[in-house]
Write a protein that holds these residues in place. Structure first.
Motif, PDB file in Angstrom:
ATOM      1  N   ASN A   1       0.831  -1.214   0.000  1.00  0.00           N
ATOM      2  CA  ASN A   1       0.000   0.000   0.000  1.00  0.00           C
ATOM      3  C   ASN A   1       0.860   1.256   0.000  1.00  0.00           C
ATOM      4  O   ASN A   1       0.608   2.186  -0.768  1.00  0.00           O
ATOM      5  N   GLU A   2       1.864   1.314   0.840  1.00  0.00           N
ATOM      6  CA  GLU A   2       2.727   2.500   0.907  1.00  0.00           C
ATOM      7  C   GLU A   2       3.491   2.678  -0.398  1.00  0.00           C
ATOM      8  O   GLU A   2       3.620   3.792  -0.899  1.00  0.00           O
ATOM      9  N   HIS A   3       3.976   1.588  -0.954  1.00  0.00           N
ATOM     10  CA  HIS A   3       4.686   1.647  -2.231  1.00  0.00           C
ATOM     11  C   HIS A   3       3.753   2.176  -3.327  1.00  0.00           C
ATOM     12  O   HIS A   3       4.139   3.033  -4.131  1.00  0.00           O
ATOM     13  N   LEU A   4       2.526   1.680  -3.344  1.00  0.00           N
ATOM     14  CA  LEU A   4       1.561   2.110  -4.346  1.00  0.00           C
ATOM     15  C   LEU A   4       1.197   3.585  -4.185  1.00  0.00           C
ATOM     16  O   LEU A   4       1.077   4.315  -5.170  1.00  0.00           O
TER      17      LEU A   4
ATOM     18  N   VAL B   1      -2.273  11.845  -2.004  1.00  0.00           N
ATOM     19  CA  VAL B   1      -2.825  10.560  -2.436  1.00  0.00           C
ATOM     20  C   VAL B   1      -3.264   9.793  -1.198  1.00  0.00           C
ATOM     21  O   VAL B   1      -2.493   9.636  -0.255  1.00  0.00           O
ATOM     22  N   SER B   2      -4.514   9.336  -1.196  1.00  0.00           N
ATOM     23  CA  SER B   2      -4.992   8.578  -0.036  1.00  0.00           C
ATOM     24  C   SER B   2      -5.717   7.321  -0.485  1.00  0.00           C
ATOM     25  O   SER B   2      -6.406   7.302  -1.505  1.00  0.00           O
ATOM     26  N   LEU B   3      -5.527   6.284   0.304  1.00  0.00           N
ATOM     27  CA  LEU B   3      -6.221   5.014   0.114  1.00  0.00           C
ATOM     28  C   LEU B   3      -7.574   5.156   0.786  1.00  0.00           C
ATOM     29  O   LEU B   3      -7.644   5.420   1.984  1.00  0.00           O
TER      30      LEU B   3
ATOM     31  N   ASP C   1      -7.950  -1.661   1.986  1.00  0.00           N
ATOM     32  CA  ASP C   1      -6.663  -1.690   2.677  1.00  0.00           C
ATOM     33  C   ASP C   1      -5.964  -3.043   2.584  1.00  0.00           C
ATOM     34  O   ASP C   1      -4.763  -3.107   2.382  1.00  0.00           O
ATOM     35  N   SER C   2      -6.714  -4.133   2.707  1.00  0.00           N
ATOM     36  CA  SER C   2      -6.075  -5.451   2.741  1.00  0.00           C
ATOM     37  C   SER C   2      -6.546  -6.384   1.621  1.00  0.00           C
ATOM     38  O   SER C   2      -6.564  -7.596   1.787  1.00  0.00           O
ATOM     39  N   CYS C   3      -6.900  -5.818   0.481  1.00  0.00           N
ATOM     40  CA  CYS C   3      -7.277  -6.672  -0.654  1.00  0.00           C
ATOM     41  C   CYS C   3      -6.700  -6.090  -1.945  1.00  0.00           C
ATOM     42  O   CYS C   3      -6.132  -5.003  -1.943  1.00  0.00           O
ATOM     43  N   LYS C   4      -6.853  -6.818  -3.028  1.00  0.00           N
ATOM     44  CA  LYS C   4      -6.291  -6.375  -4.305  1.00  0.00           C
ATOM     45  C   LYS C   4      -7.119  -5.289  -4.980  1.00  0.00           C
ATOM     46  O   LYS C   4      -6.628  -4.572  -5.835  1.00  0.00           O
ATOM     47  N   ASN C   5      -8.389  -5.174  -4.608  1.00  0.00           N
ATOM     48  CA  ASN C   5      -9.269  -4.149  -5.163  1.00  0.00           C
ATOM     49  C   ASN C   5      -9.229  -2.933  -4.248  1.00  0.00           C
ATOM     50  O   ASN C   5      -9.616  -3.021  -3.093  1.00  0.00           O
TER      51      ASN C   5
ATOM     52  N   GLY D   1      -9.439   1.558  -3.682  1.00  0.00           N
ATOM     53  CA  GLY D   1      -9.898   2.864  -4.117  1.00  0.00           C
ATOM     54  C   GLY D   1      -8.936   3.930  -3.628  1.00  0.00           C
ATOM     55  O   GLY D   1      -8.451   3.863  -2.497  1.00  0.00           O
ATOM     56  N   PHE D   2      -8.644   4.909  -4.475  1.00  0.00           N
ATOM     57  CA  PHE D   2      -7.713   5.983  -4.138  1.00  0.00           C
ATOM     58  C   PHE D   2      -8.304   7.339  -4.497  1.00  0.00           C
ATOM     59  O   PHE D   2      -9.075   7.459  -5.439  1.00  0.00           O
ATOM     60  N   ARG D   3      -7.898   8.345  -3.747  1.00  0.00           N
ATOM     61  CA  ARG D   3      -8.223   9.742  -4.039  1.00  0.00           C
ATOM     62  C   ARG D   3      -6.909  10.461  -4.298  1.00  0.00           C
ATOM     63  O   ARG D   3      -5.993  10.397  -3.477  1.00  0.00           O
ATOM     64  N   ILE D   4      -6.847  11.152  -5.435  1.00  0.00           N
ATOM     65  CA  ILE D   4      -5.680  11.954  -5.772  1.00  0.00           C
ATOM     66  C   ILE D   4      -6.145  13.399  -5.848  1.00  0.00           C
ATOM     67  O   ILE D   4      -6.998  13.744  -6.669  1.00  0.00           O
ATOM     68  N   GLN D   5      -5.614  14.223  -4.962  1.00  0.00           N
ATOM     69  CA  GLN D   5      -6.018  15.622  -4.889  1.00  0.00           C
ATOM     70  C   GLN D   5      -5.270  16.446  -5.929  1.00  0.00           C
ATOM     71  O   GLN D   5      -4.050  16.539  -5.907  1.00  0.00           O
ATOM     72  N   GLY D   6      -6.016  17.018  -6.860  1.00  0.00           N
ATOM     73  CA  GLY D   6      -5.452  17.928  -7.863  1.00  0.00           C
ATOM     74  C   GLY D   6      -4.314  17.355  -8.672  1.00  0.00           C
ATOM     75  O   GLY D   6      -3.240  17.954  -8.699  1.00  0.00           O
TER      76      GLY D   6
END
Length: 96
Positions: free
Chosen positions: A50-53, A68-70, A74-78, A80-85
């Motif tokens: 997760n941190e690497h991603l 960038v936030s998860l 958290d513990s699966c392959k699927n 979701g992320f939020r990228i601000q601007g």
């Protein structure tokens, strides 16, 4: 091509990713159903993947790691992320 794997929320980009850890290199692969497949070199151990991603996405979209936030998966392959601007786009996206 389906665009179900991303959406805009104001200036924030929300991504739905399918993550493959322990890959030979970090890379965006392509659409994977309603997600986008990403390969990363980190193992799925103790949050390392997760941190690497998060760092990989920050660099790819031209933002700081803090932008960038998860938000799910958290513990699966699927995940979701939020990228601000995001400032650049390593994959083809269109903003309405």
């Amino acid at each position: 091509m389906s665009t179900d794997w991303y959406r805009w929320e104001g200036d924030d980009l929300l991504l739905r990713l399918r993550v493959q850890p322990r890959a030979g290199r970090d890379q965006f692969v392509g659409p994977y159903g309603d997600q986008y497949k990403v390969r990363i070199t980190a193992p799925p151990v103790e949050g390392k993947a997760n941190e690497h991603l998060l760092r990989f996405l920050a660099k790819a979209f031209g933002v700081s790691r803090e932008q960038v936030s998860l938000i799910s998966g958290d513990s699966c392959k699927n995940k979701g992320f939020r990228i601000q601007g995001p400032r650049k786009f390593p994959i083809s996206l269109t903003k309405p």
